[in-house]
Design a protein around this motif. Sequence first.
Motif, short mmCIF file in Angstrom:
data_model
loop_
_atom_site.label_atom_id
_atom_site.label_comp_id
_atom_site.label_asym_id
_atom_site.label_seq_id
_atom_site.Cartn_x
_atom_site.Cartn_y
_atom_site.Cartn_z
N UNK A 190 8.31 12.88 -24.72
CA UNK A 190 8.42 11.44 -24.98
C UNK A 190 8.88 10.69 -23.74
N UNK A 191 9.92 11.22 -23.10
CA UNK A 191 10.47 10.59 -21.89
C UNK A 191 9.42 10.52 -20.78
N UNK A 192 8.75 11.64 -20.55
CA UNK A 192 7.76 11.70 -19.47
C UNK A 192 6.60 10.74 -19.78
N UNK A 193 6.16 10.70 -21.03
CA UNK A 193 5.07 9.80 -21.42
C UNK A 193 5.47 8.34 -21.20
N UNK A 194 6.71 8.00 -21.54
CA UNK A 194 7.21 6.63 -21.33
C UNK A 194 7.25 6.31 -19.83
N UNK A 195 7.67 7.27 -19.02
CA UNK A 195 7.71 7.06 -17.57
C UNK A 195 6.30 6.86 -17.02
N UNK A 196 5.35 7.61 -17.52
CA UNK A 196 3.96 7.46 -17.06
C UNK A 196 3.42 6.07 -17.42
N UNK A 197 3.76 5.58 -18.61
CA UNK A 197 3.33 4.23 -19.00
C UNK A 197 3.97 3.19 -18.06
N UNK A 198 5.24 3.38 -17.77
CA UNK A 198 5.95 2.45 -16.89
C UNK A 198 5.32 2.47 -15.50
N UNK A 199 5.02 3.66 -14.99
CA UNK A 199 4.41 3.79 -13.67
C UNK A 199 3.02 3.16 -13.64
N UNK A 200 2.26 3.33 -14.72
CA UNK A 200 0.93 2.71 -14.79
C UNK A 200 1.04 1.19 -14.72
N UNK A 201 2.02 0.65 -15.44
CA UNK A 201 2.23 -0.80 -15.42
C UNK A 201 2.64 -1.27 -14.03
N UNK A 202 3.53 -0.52 -13.41
CA UNK A 202 4.00 -0.88 -12.07
C UNK A 202 2.86 -0.84 -11.06
N UNK A 203 2.05 0.21 -11.10
CA UNK A 203 0.95 0.32 -10.13
C UNK A 203 -0.08 -0.78 -10.38
N UNK A 205 0.83 -1.21 0.00
CA UNK A 205 0.00 0.00 0.00
C UNK A 205 0.87 1.26 0.00
N UNK A 206 1.98 1.23 0.73
CA UNK A 206 2.90 2.38 0.74
C UNK A 206 3.55 2.54 -0.63
N UNK A 207 3.92 1.43 -1.26
CA UNK A 207 4.52 1.49 -2.60
C UNK A 207 3.54 2.06 -3.62
N UNK A 208 2.29 1.68 -3.51
CA UNK A 208 1.26 2.20 -4.41
C UNK A 208 1.09 3.70 -4.21
N UNK A 209 1.04 4.14 -2.96
CA UNK A 209 0.89 5.56 -2.66
C UNK A 209 2.09 6.36 -3.20
N UNK A 210 3.28 5.81 -3.02
CA UNK A 210 4.50 6.46 -3.52
C UNK A 210 4.46 6.55 -5.04
N UNK A 211 4.02 5.48 -5.68
CA UNK A 211 3.91 5.45 -7.13
C UNK A 211 2.93 6.52 -7.61
N UNK A 212 1.81 6.67 -6.91
CA UNK A 212 0.82 7.69 -7.29
C UNK A 212 1.41 9.10 -7.16
N UNK A 213 2.22 9.32 -6.14
CA UNK A 213 2.84 10.64 -5.95
C UNK A 213 3.80 10.95 -7.11
N UNK A 214 4.61 9.96 -7.48
CA UNK A 214 5.56 10.15 -8.58
C UNK A 214 4.79 10.38 -9.88
N UNK A 215 3.72 9.62 -10.07
CA UNK A 215 2.90 9.76 -11.28
C UNK A 215 2.30 11.16 -11.36
N UNK A 216 1.85 11.66 -10.23
CA UNK A 216 1.27 13.01 -10.18
C UNK A 216 2.31 14.04 -10.61
#
Length: 130
Positions: free
Chosen positions: A85-98, A24-35
């Motif tokens: 492009x870089x930011x979009x790729x990171x967002x896709x990666x974060x979505x997959x991770x979450x 749950x903490x990892x998910x919350x951290x991921x959401x913060x980075x995604x934001x």
Amino acid sequence: MSSSNIRDLQRELENKANDLSKLQKDIAKNHQVRKKYTIQLGENELVLKELDLLKEDANVYKLIGPVLVKQDLAEANANVRKRIEYISAELKRLDSTVQDLEEKQNSKKETLLDWPLTLQHIAGPMFYLG
């Protein structure tokens, strides 16, 4: 059931609860980075729109530390596009991770919800959760 078996079961339950809490903490951290990345993406898309409005001979400056450095419009445009492009790729990666983390979290929750039945099965009909 012996007290050492009960302690072992209690430890196992605590470990499962701790694992769930960590997820749950990892998910919350991921959401913060995604934001943060979503905000950066919006800012860069706005910069790109502004750059597209400029004429080819317009002066463009890039802020490097406390200094504004003159930059070619085409170079600035290319840099912003690469950043998008870089930011979009990171967002896709974060979505997959979450998504993976949420699947693990749901699995852990199911395990914890099944725990009373497991205890009842192990302890027999004398065990009561109430």
